[in-house]
Enzyme design. Structure first.
Site, PDB file in Angstrom:
ATOM      1  N   HIS A 118     -45.427 -46.189  26.557  1.00 27.17           N
ATOM      2  CA  HIS A 118     -45.502 -46.257  28.009  1.00 27.17           C
ATOM      3  C   HIS A 118     -46.738 -45.534  28.553  1.00 27.17           C
ATOM      4  O   HIS A 118     -47.054 -45.653  29.736  1.00 27.17           O
ATOM      5  CB  HIS A 118     -44.214 -45.713  28.642  1.00 27.17           C
ATOM      6  CG  HIS A 118     -44.105 -44.222  28.695  1.00 27.17           C
ATOM      7  ND1 HIS A 118     -43.415 -43.488  27.755  1.00 27.17           N
ATOM      8  CD2 HIS A 118     -44.586 -43.322  29.573  1.00 27.17           C
ATOM      9  CE1 HIS A 118     -43.468 -42.199  28.065  1.00 27.17           C
ATOM     10  NE2 HIS A 118     -44.182 -42.071  29.171  1.00 27.17           N
ATOM     11  N   ASP A 149     -40.888 -46.516  21.762  1.00 23.41           N
ATOM     12  CA  ASP A 149     -41.837 -45.896  22.686  1.00 23.41           C
ATOM     13  C   ASP A 149     -42.964 -45.163  21.963  1.00 23.41           C
ATOM     14  O   ASP A 149     -43.314 -44.033  22.295  1.00 23.41           O
ATOM     15  CB  ASP A 149     -41.119 -44.943  23.651  1.00 23.41           C
ATOM     16  CG  ASP A 149     -42.005 -44.541  24.836  1.00 23.41           C
ATOM     17  OD1 ASP A 149     -42.927 -45.304  25.159  1.00 23.41           O
ATOM     18  OD2 ASP A 149     -41.772 -43.469  25.419  1.00 23.41           O
ATOM     19  N   GLY A 228     -46.891 -36.030  32.269  1.00 23.29           N
ATOM     20  CA  GLY A 228     -48.185 -35.817  31.637  1.00 23.29           C
ATOM     21  C   GLY A 228     -48.048 -35.320  30.213  1.00 23.29           C
ATOM     22  O   GLY A 228     -48.959 -35.461  29.413  1.00 23.29           O
ATOM     23  N   ASN A 229     -46.885 -34.724  29.861  1.00 23.95           N
ATOM     24  CA  ASN A 229     -46.619 -34.308  28.488  1.00 23.95           C
ATOM     25  C   ASN A 229     -46.304 -35.493  27.585  1.00 23.95           C
ATOM     26  O   ASN A 229     -46.352 -35.365  26.358  1.00 23.95           O
ATOM     27  CB  ASN A 229     -45.439 -33.334  28.419  1.00 23.95           C
ATOM     28  CG  ASN A 229     -45.832 -31.906  28.675  1.00 23.95           C
ATOM     29  OD1 ASN A 229     -45.543 -31.365  29.724  1.00 23.95           O
ATOM     30  ND2 ASN A 229     -46.530 -31.279  27.735  1.00 23.95           N
ATOM     31  N   SER A 230     -45.937 -36.623  28.173  1.00 15.02           N
ATOM     32  CA  SER A 230     -45.563 -37.792  27.381  1.00 15.02           C
ATOM     33  C   SER A 230     -46.677 -38.153  26.405  1.00 15.02           C
ATOM     34  O   SER A 230     -47.843 -38.263  26.775  1.00 15.02           O
ATOM     35  CB  SER A 230     -45.290 -38.992  28.289  1.00 15.02           C
ATOM     36  OG  SER A 230     -44.128 -38.795  29.046  1.00 15.02           O
ATOM     37  N   GLY A 283     -36.048 -59.657  13.430  1.00 11.26           N
ATOM     38  CA  GLY A 283     -35.571 -60.527  14.511  1.00 11.26           C
ATOM     39  C   GLY A 283     -34.163 -60.248  14.999  1.00 11.26           C
ATOM     40  O   GLY A 283     -33.413 -61.182  15.300  1.00 11.26           O
TER      41      GLY A 283
END
Length: 375
Positions: A118, A149, A228-230, A283
């Site tokens: 993200h 993620d 902002g730490n992400s 899948g």
């Protein structure tokens, strides 16, 4: 008369002297006995002082080594933005709002950077990476997976400071950890916060675009994580990377989550050794026993992966597997967590053959599957 009295005085004197001698001998004997029973004070104190000095010296050395390791680790933390700033750095006031600023971790000396999906975006998209020296470089997303993620970005730069990968399977409850990232722009870039591992294998439910999304097998920590730490690093006391900080509970203090590093190791190894990563694909959408409670409180599984959806025209289409089945094993690997399945598939290549062991209504069956390539 005179002589008799003199004799009596002499006898008294002799008796007195005799008593004095006896008492003196007894006192000497008592003092010697008590002295022999008292430990040598010098030896006791010397041993204790030497022990304390050694322990204190070892503690100081460990503390200095730990602080140095953390200071070196900060150099591998970068800023990542989807928008380019006109200056020499993307670190500006309120940068996470103006530029979509997040964090990343340099994982090789030749420019591979691990971050959140993200933050960096989808595969083949571009972003901008600001290094420790303040210089900004164009970055290309070479791999990305929204389900966990995570994303890997490549920049054209060598001789970089990077973090060594740790072992997220070897972590333990209450272990000391550090979170490093770039919260809130320039003022707080490369912030280090300390905490412990509060829990492991956590599953959380998120709502994205009016849909429920489940992130599984996360590391929970109370190390402070802010916007902002992400994409920043969760490291152990040896400075090794054990997770990528991803999300926090906004209405609670001290509850943050990181994606464990082991799941992405096969991808990093292939990128380093081959310069590319062709992702294999099974899948399915599935959940392990930790996530299944969110879907159906009446449904319980002991081990394995619950098949929630089979992708049309995927590798499993037309085969004897359906929604509600439990995948208990892939080849010789037993499955208990969703990340077990993901990590195993990451080690495979498109068109590789695998064998699934499936449980349906208490009955076991096996299924041969050819993996497809993920575009």
């Amino acid at each position: 008369m005179y002589y008799e009295e003199k004799k009596k005085n002499k006898d008294k004197m002799m008796m007195y002297c005799f008593l004095v001698v006896i008492i003196t001998l007894l006192l000497v004997l008592i003092l010697r006995t008590e002295t022999s029973q008292v430990p040598t004070v010098t030896e006791y104190n010397a041993q204790k002082v030497n022990f304390d000095e050694n322990v204190e010296e070892e503690k100081n050395e460990e503390k200095i080594a730990s602080n140095t390791t953390i200071a070196d680790s900060v150099k591998a933390i970068v800023g990542i933005s989807k928008l380019k700033q006109s200056g020499s750095s993307i670190f500006v006031n309120r940068a996470e709002e103006k530029l979509g600023l997040g964090s990343g971790v340099v994982i090789t000396d030749n420019g591979y950077i691990l971050t959140n999906q993200h933050v960096a975006g989808n595969k083949y998209s571009s972003c901008y990476v600001t290094l420790d020296d303040g210089n900004t470089y164009d970055g290309n997303v070479v791999w990305s997976d929204s389900n966990i993620d995570l994303a890997i970005v490549k920049i054209n730069k060598g001789n970089l400071e990077y973090l060594e990968l740790g072992d997220s399977e070897g972590i333990y409850l209450a272990q000391d950890v550090y979170a490093i990232g770039n919260p809130l722009g320039l003022e707080f870039q490369k912030t280090v916060t300390k905490g412990i591992i509060s829990a492991m294998n956590r599953t959380i439910k998120l709502e994205e675009e009016n849909q429920n999304v489940y992130m599984e097998d996360l590391i929970q920590t109370d190390a402070t994580i802010n916007e902002g730490n992400s994409g920043g690093a969760l490291i152990d006391t040896n400075g090794k990377l054990i997770g990528i900080n991803s999300v926090k509970i906004s209405n609670a203090e001290g509850i943050g989550f990181a994606v464990p590093i082991n799941i992405v190791k096969p991808i990093i190894n292939r990128l380093v050794s081959e310069g590319k990563f062709e992702e294999a694909w099974l899948g399915i959408y599935g959940y392990d026993k930790e996530a299944i409670q969110y879907l159906d409180s009446n449904l319980e599984i002991e081990n394995g992966i619950y098949v929630a959806q089979i992708v049309e025209n995927g590798p499993l289409a037309g085969l004897d597997i359906k929604e509600g089945d439990i995948i208990t094993q892939i080849d010789d690997t037993k499955l208990s967590k969703m990340n077990d399945l993901k990590k195993y598939i990451y080690n495979k290549k498109p068109e590789d053959m695998i064998k699934l062991q499936i449980q349906r209504n208490g009955k076991e069956s096996t299924l041969d599957v050819k993996l497809a390539g993920k575009t």
